[in-house]
Write a protein that holds these residues in place. Structure first.
Motif, short mmCIF file in Angstrom:
data_model
loop_
_atom_site.label_atom_id
_atom_site.label_comp_id
_atom_site.label_asym_id
_atom_site.label_seq_id
_atom_site.Cartn_x
_atom_site.Cartn_y
_atom_site.Cartn_z
N ARG A 37 6.38 -0.15 -3.42
CA ARG A 37 7.75 -0.15 -2.89
C ARG A 37 7.70 0.07 -1.38
NH1 ARG A 37 11.37 4.06 -5.84
NH2 ARG A 37 12.87 3.14 -4.38
N THR A 38 8.43 -0.75 -0.66
CA THR A 38 8.47 -0.65 0.80
C THR A 38 9.90 -0.55 1.32
OG1 THR A 38 8.54 -3.06 1.09
CG2 THR A 38 6.36 -2.03 0.98
N ASP A 39 10.83 -0.23 0.43
CA ASP A 39 12.25 -0.25 0.80
C ASP A 39 12.85 1.15 0.92
OD1 ASP A 39 12.07 0.38 -1.86
OD2 ASP A 39 13.72 -0.92 -2.51
N THR A 40 12.02 2.17 0.87
CA THR A 40 12.54 3.53 0.90
C THR A 40 11.54 4.43 1.59
OG1 THR A 40 13.41 5.33 -0.47
CG2 THR A 40 11.50 4.17 -1.32
N HIS A 194 2.97 3.08 -0.14
CA HIS A 194 3.90 3.07 -1.27
C HIS A 194 5.05 4.00 -0.95
CE1 HIS A 194 5.43 2.80 -5.31
NE2 HIS A 194 5.10 4.03 -5.65
N ARG A 195 6.26 3.61 -1.33
CA ARG A 195 7.47 4.41 -1.17
C ARG A 195 7.68 4.82 0.29
NH1 ARG A 195 7.43 9.25 -5.13
NH2 ARG A 195 9.47 9.54 -4.14
N TYR A 196 7.47 3.87 1.19
CA TYR A 196 7.68 4.12 2.62
C TYR A 196 8.15 2.82 3.27
CZ TYR A 196 6.85 8.41 5.19
OH TYR A 196 7.02 9.64 5.79
N THR A 197 8.81 2.96 4.41
CA THR A 197 9.12 1.80 5.23
C THR A 197 8.18 1.81 6.43
OG1 THR A 197 10.76 2.92 6.62
CG2 THR A 197 11.56 1.92 4.56
#
Length: 229
Positions: A37-40, A194-197
């Motif tokens: 995930r790259t949206d949060t 992961h889990r970052y923008t």
């Protein structure tokens, strides 16, 4: 010192079988990369873990070191070290299969919970868009970023001022940034794990690198690993 922070209970996602061949390893990367995930990004980052692996000369013996830093003060609040032997050969693009197993064991030994993993390596800046930072982020479900010393991809030199950046590209994709952490020194190469923008990852790296090229997470983990060899 760790008592002032959240107690660390890192639950490792049920791991895949650790491969013994290159095709098996590449297939695992292809399978897991869709989970990134790259949206949060975390709303607050109090603690950041630096992760590094040091190899003994002319040997497969290694030391995996993790340091947890208070982001506000950059003081080390917890550490963990694991020694062992690499169980996968040295293959470009497949470093995670050498380094992730001992790093996961070191993470499980921590007492202070890190809000983010800062890996000495790549995230999306990887031929299959699944470097070490992505792999560790998926297996731990902890937000993660990669900060590489060398570029995986092509880029134009960013401006000389601290905080200047330029896109890091592979094929037709932007996979990270070349980020200038200090005036007059080479950039580092930041990519999402992961889990970052990407924007938040670069902001964090600048907070972690007030005086030197590399973030203090990387510097402290590297020093810890070298002291064990």
């Amino acid at each position: 010192m760790a008592g002032a922070y959240d107690r660390c209970v890192i639950r490792i996602r049920e791991p895949h079988p650790w491969p013994s061949t290159e095709p098996e390893a590449e297939a695992i990367q292809e399978q897991l990369r869709s989970l990134v995930r790259t949206d949060t990004a975390p709303a607050e980052v109090r603690t950041a873990a630096g992760l590094d692996v040091d190899y003994r000369e002319e040997s497969d013996e290694l030391v995996a070191a993790v340091t947890v830093l208070d982001v506000a003060s950059l003081s080390v609040v917890d550490t963990a070290v694991v020694t062992g032997k690499a169980e996968f050969p040295y293959v470009p693009g497949l470093f995670a299969f050498r380094e992730a197993p001992p790093l996961l064991r070191a993470l499980e030994k921590l007492s202070a919970a890190p809000d983010v993993l800062v890996c000495d390596g790549q995230g999306l800046a990887h031929p299959r868009r699944f470097g070490l930072a992505c792999h560790l982020g998926i297996l731990t479900d902890i937000p993660s970023i990669g900060v590489g010393k060398t570029a995986m991809g092509r880029y134009e030199p960013p401006g000389e001022e601290r905080g200047a950046w330029s896109p890091l590209r592979m094929d037709d994709d932007i996979v990270g940034r070349a980020l200038r952490t200090q005036r007059g020194v080479k950039p580092v190469f930041v990519s999402v794990g992961h889990r970052y923008t990407l924007e938040a990852a670069c902001d964090l790296v600048l907070r972690l690198a007030p005086r030197y090229r590399l973030p203090e997470t990387t510097r402290t983990a590297d020093h810890l690993a070298r002291r064990q060899t």
